[in-house]
Enzyme design. Structure first.
Site, PDB file in Angstrom:
ATOM      1  N   LYS A  82       0.342  -1.440   0.426  1.00 46.53           N
ATOM      2  CA  LYS A  82       0.150   0.180  -0.402  1.00 46.53           C
ATOM      3  C   LYS A  82       1.008   1.120  -0.199  1.00 46.53           C
ATOM      4  O   LYS A  82       1.666   1.218   0.785  1.00 46.53           O
ATOM      5  CB  LYS A  82      -0.557   0.082   1.154  1.00 46.53           C
ATOM      6  CG  LYS A  82      -1.941   1.522   1.146  1.00 46.53           C
ATOM      7  CD  LYS A  82      -2.694   1.231   2.376  1.00 46.53           C
ATOM      8  CE  LYS A  82      -3.721   2.125   2.332  1.00 46.53           C
ATOM      9  NZ  LYS A  82      -4.581   1.874   4.132  1.00 46.53           N
TER      10      LYS A  82
ATOM     11  N   SER B 248      -9.602   2.094   2.769  1.00 48.98           N
ATOM     12  CA  SER B 248      -8.217   2.893   1.778  1.00 48.98           C
ATOM     13  C   SER B 248      -7.693   1.968   1.258  1.00 48.98           C
ATOM     14  O   SER B 248      -7.071   2.543   0.888  1.00 48.98           O
ATOM     15  CB  SER B 248      -7.170   4.130   2.607  1.00 48.98           C
ATOM     16  OG  SER B 248      -6.741   3.477   4.083  1.00 48.98           O
TER      17      SER B 248
ATOM     18  N   SER C 158     -10.045  -0.173   7.658  1.00 50.50           N
ATOM     19  CA  SER C 158      -9.702  -0.017   5.668  1.00 50.50           C
ATOM     20  C   SER C 158      -8.884  -1.056   5.353  1.00 50.50           C
ATOM     21  O   SER C 158      -8.517  -1.299   4.739  1.00 50.50           O
ATOM     22  CB  SER C 158      -7.956   1.416   6.082  1.00 50.50           C
ATOM     23  OG  SER C 158      -9.109   2.411   6.278  1.00 50.50           O
TER      24      SER C 158
END
Length: 423
Positions: free
Chosen positions: A71, A140, A164
């Site tokens: 990420k 996210s 998330s």
């Protein structure tokens, strides 16, 4: 019938035994990404194939050079790091986050950075949902969930401060594992809330997530291929203090309950204690107080570069007092103590992973209401795919374990995953 693709565990075993060509496998991976990602947009940056092939001989851990997406909220020297924000230039960081070293020492090849929402908050990113066209992949950790769901990589890394990891896993129909707080390092992660930020993992199945978790932690988390018989006691809340169950959530919970019973589990209807709502409320206070300080430079010097949703949230969060924060931290501490005793009545909980199927459109990444309390309490959570909502899109089931009982949580999640599969 199309033959089932080998699991990442089987692939790593064959690579270790020399029965599979690592270079050929990596070349196929790049071909899939190049064919799919221009539309999916799960990645923000990637290695080129020659650079990836050059790393393979140096990767000797259990992952055997299997590709991992990271990420873009972690600092990396090999890739641009932008935290999902136009405020930061597309430049490498001066040092790698701790997770980069963890993955490499485990033999994983970090193939690229996966897309994230702005500073891992709510402003949507450009990634699409592979299993729900026209609907958000969540956030996210949108790119991390989508990359594994689409079969571009076997594993990816996300983070969770509210929901998330579990929420995008639910929306995309893939396994997401939020370990116990602190099991994986956050050093070099762009901090949102130092009391809550948790590193999580994505994989195609629960056993693969457990095996990946063992590879990167060194702890005994991998699951037995033929687990010993056990009568799981699964608590299923009758109601929630933060929302009524949607029709899709009810359908998924019913499907999960029936599957568990058919597989021999003891499904107990339970009432959530009052301190769960207190933990839910405390999460919001702690997150707001800490992010006002974590993103001080960004909001003080470049407020115009922030999205409206983040800037307005930060400006509201500045009003949270130290006294309110201290009270919320006390509530969190009390809840964690109560949680350990509460779990003596059952092995795991099963709840919806999200309020509903992925919302239509791309204006919202959804809500974390079914995740926030568990993130604050620091307990392990797994999104189990296999159920659907009323429109036929993925609707995840969240297995929640007792404090620090990560392996038992994964075992119960694997049990549910098997139970949900059609005969």
């Amino acid at each position: 019938m199309k033959p089932q693709a080998p699991s990442a565990i089987e692939t790593a075993t064959r690579l270790a035994a020399g029965r599979l060509d690592a270079a050929g496998l990596l070349t196929e991976t790049f071909a899939r990404i190049e064919a799919t990602d221009p539309t999916l947009r799960a990645f923000t940056a990637r290695l080129d194939l020659p650079a990836a092939l050059a790393q393979l001989p140096t990767l000797t851990g259990p992952l055997q050079g299997l590709p991992v997406a990271l990420k873009d909220i972690f600092d990396t020297r090999d890739f641009p790091t932008r935290y999902g924000s136009a405020l930061y230039p597309a430049e490498p960081s001066r040092a790698d986050a701790a997770m980069v070293g963890v993955i490499r020492r485990a033999g994983g090849l970090i193939i690229g950075k996966s897309s994230t929402t702005e500073f891992a908050f709510l402003h949507p990113t450009v990634t699409l949902n592979p299993n729900a066209p026209g609907r958000t992949p969540g956030g996210s950790s949108a790119g991390s969930a989508a990359a594994v769901t689409a079969g571009l990589v076997p594993f990816s890394i996300g983070t969770q401060t509210g929901g998330s990891v579990i929420r995008p896993a639910s929306y995309c129909g893939v396994t997401g594992f939020k370990p116990s707080f602190g099991l994986l390092p956050t050093s070099g992660l762009k901090c949102f809330s130092w009391s809550l930020d948790t590193v999580g993992l994505f994989a195609a199945s629960v056993p693969e997530a457990a095996w990946f978790a063992q590879a990167v932690t060194g702890q005994a988390l991998a699951l037995d291929a033929a687990p010993a018989p056990k009568t799981w006691v699964v608590g299923v809340p009758e109601a929630y203090p933060w929302a009524e169950l949607s029709p899709s959530a009810r359908q998924a919970i019913e499907a999960g309950s029936q599957a568990l019973k058919a597989a021999g589990a003891d499904v107990k209807r339970i009432t959530l204690p009052g301190w769960i709502k207190d933990a839910f409320d405390a999460q919001d206070i702690i997150q707001g107080y800490e992010v006002w300080r974590s993103l001080a430079w960004e909001v003080d010097h470049h407020p115009e570069a922030l999205s409206d949703i983040l800037r307005n949230y930060l400006l509201a969060a500045r009003n949270i007092t130290p006294a309110a924060y201290e009270a919320a931290q006390r509530t969190a501490s009390e809840g964690r103590k109560a949680c350990a005793e509460w779990f003596e009545g059952f092995d795991v909980l099963m709840t919806p992973s999200a309020p509903d199927e992925a919302p239509a459109g791309y204006g919202s990444t959804g809500a974390a209401i079914f995740n926030r309390a568990w993130t604050l309490l620091g307990v392990p959570c797994v999104n189990v795919a296999g159920a659907t909502g009323v429109n036929g899109f993925p609707m995840g089931l969240q297995i929640i374990g007792a404090p620090h009982a990560d392996r038992a949580c994964l075992q119960a999640a694997a049990f549910l995953e098997r139970a949900l599969k059609p005969a």
